[in-house]
Design an enzyme around this catalytic site. Sequence first.
Site, mmCIF file in Angstrom:
data_model
loop_
_atom_site.group_PDB
_atom_site.id
_atom_site.type_symbol
_atom_site.label_atom_id
_atom_site.label_comp_id
_atom_site.label_asym_id
_atom_site.label_seq_id
_atom_site.Cartn_x
_atom_site.Cartn_y
_atom_site.Cartn_z
ATOM 1 N N ALA A 31 -7.331 46.273 14.539
ATOM 2 C CA ALA A 31 -6.968 45.762 15.866
ATOM 3 C C ALA A 31 -6.076 46.748 16.590
ATOM 4 C CB ALA A 31 -6.284 44.400 15.728
ATOM 5 N N ASP A 32 -5.089 47.293 15.902
ATOM 6 C CA ASP A 32 -4.177 48.259 16.514
ATOM 7 C C ASP A 32 -4.910 49.532 16.920
ATOM 8 O OD1 ASP A 32 -1.485 47.336 16.757
ATOM 9 O OD2 ASP A 32 -1.328 47.294 14.585
ATOM 10 N N VAL A 33 -5.656 50.104 15.993
ATOM 11 C CA VAL A 33 -6.296 51.395 16.256
ATOM 12 C C VAL A 33 -7.323 51.279 17.370
ATOM 13 C CG1 VAL A 33 -7.810 53.156 15.269
ATOM 14 C CG2 VAL A 33 -5.843 52.312 13.956
ATOM 15 N N ASP A 70 -1.263 43.381 14.089
ATOM 16 C CA ASP A 70 -2.630 43.534 13.599
ATOM 17 C C ASP A 70 -3.088 42.382 12.719
ATOM 18 O OD1 ASP A 70 -4.798 44.641 11.669
ATOM 19 O OD2 ASP A 70 -4.675 46.165 13.211
#
Length: 413
Positions: free
Chosen positions: A177-179, A149
């Site tokens: 970014a991850d979520v 992320d």
Amino acid sequence: MPAEVSLSPGALKGVLVLDVTQMLAGPLAGMRLGDLGADVVKIEPPGTGEFNRRYGFGDTRVDGVMTTFLALNRNKRSVAVDLKHPQGREVVQELVRHADVILHNFRIGTAERIGIGWEELHAINPRLVYCQISGYGSEGPYRNRPGQDLVVQGYSGSMFSVGKLGDPPLPSALWGADVMTGYQAAIGILAALIARQRTGTGQKVEVNMLSVILDSQLQEFVTFLNSHSLPRRGREWTAHASIGAPYGVYETKDAWITLAMCPLPALGEALEDDWLKTLTDPADPANRRDEVYARIRNRFRERTTSEWIEIFDRCGLWGGPVYTYEDVVSDPHVVETGMIVTQQEGSSGPIRTVRPPISMSDTPPGIRRGAPRLGEDTRSVLAEVLGYDEERLDALVASGAIEAYSTQGAVQQ
């Protein structure tokens, strides 16, 4: 009344998902499909399990299980299989024959090396929806770089959209970014399942973090690409360099407060400031941003946050308090609408968590079970899906191809 966690079978009842992911984006995508009713089987390496079983926020655990793992793996069953073991690989390939979806977030090329690449699995099950999550995609010079992320935020350009001139790049505290990648993966999988109803054939879905975080800045990039206008930090601190004053966070007499986009004359009414009332030009919030921030930043210290919110509401301004986690969970709206729930965690006991954020009238998402122990469901899944008998399961355990968690809580290996 507080909302209750639904025990509905869910919209995706009957959909078998093989989740071969770890960390955040992939497990979140798998969990969301599970919340919607899919039977999500988490494929994990024996012994250690996935990354979040071992690493998290410090060493914070509930009954020995890392909280970061518990957060992202409800509504899943755990099967511990060694994909590097020939018999273990065969087990997963047999599961693929019965699966609707498989998702993984291995580095590019790893899935092919261990026998679960798209071409191989598509040949085994043409109806399979195959989702690959990566940092930068399967093409291009960065395809083999690690995708994390913070690293991807650095590539995204977003760290210069907050703060003031001279500040260093400022990352987000959210794992954005991850979520967002997890959500995009789930959307892609759902779309592919719908397309399969029409064509009878599955397809490959690819989602990469860099593309997702660029997509999340559509307003900024469309503005820049078509006008070469960049977010401009000013001399005063701002919550977003593309937004004019008074957009930001301000210290009050007792805490902090947010103030979103609002007409400067209306802000002048709230602050009883005749100069602000004269700023009627639509360009003033951007062109006179530093002047406005310098003028108002200390005014909010004259009253408490609750007093200012009352004034904002009366004047039609958009704002709200800045909460800590303790504040969030006791907020009357959060409490009344049941956003925080208790789920039964099985081996780990009950834990408090955030309820699924989607509402559906006929097939609501729900939490049917908590995060599994490593290998907790190896025997039941292989017996149920593949028809393995006890003799074969015992032989696989003895060979090291699989690992099973017994009802007494001991790992069989």
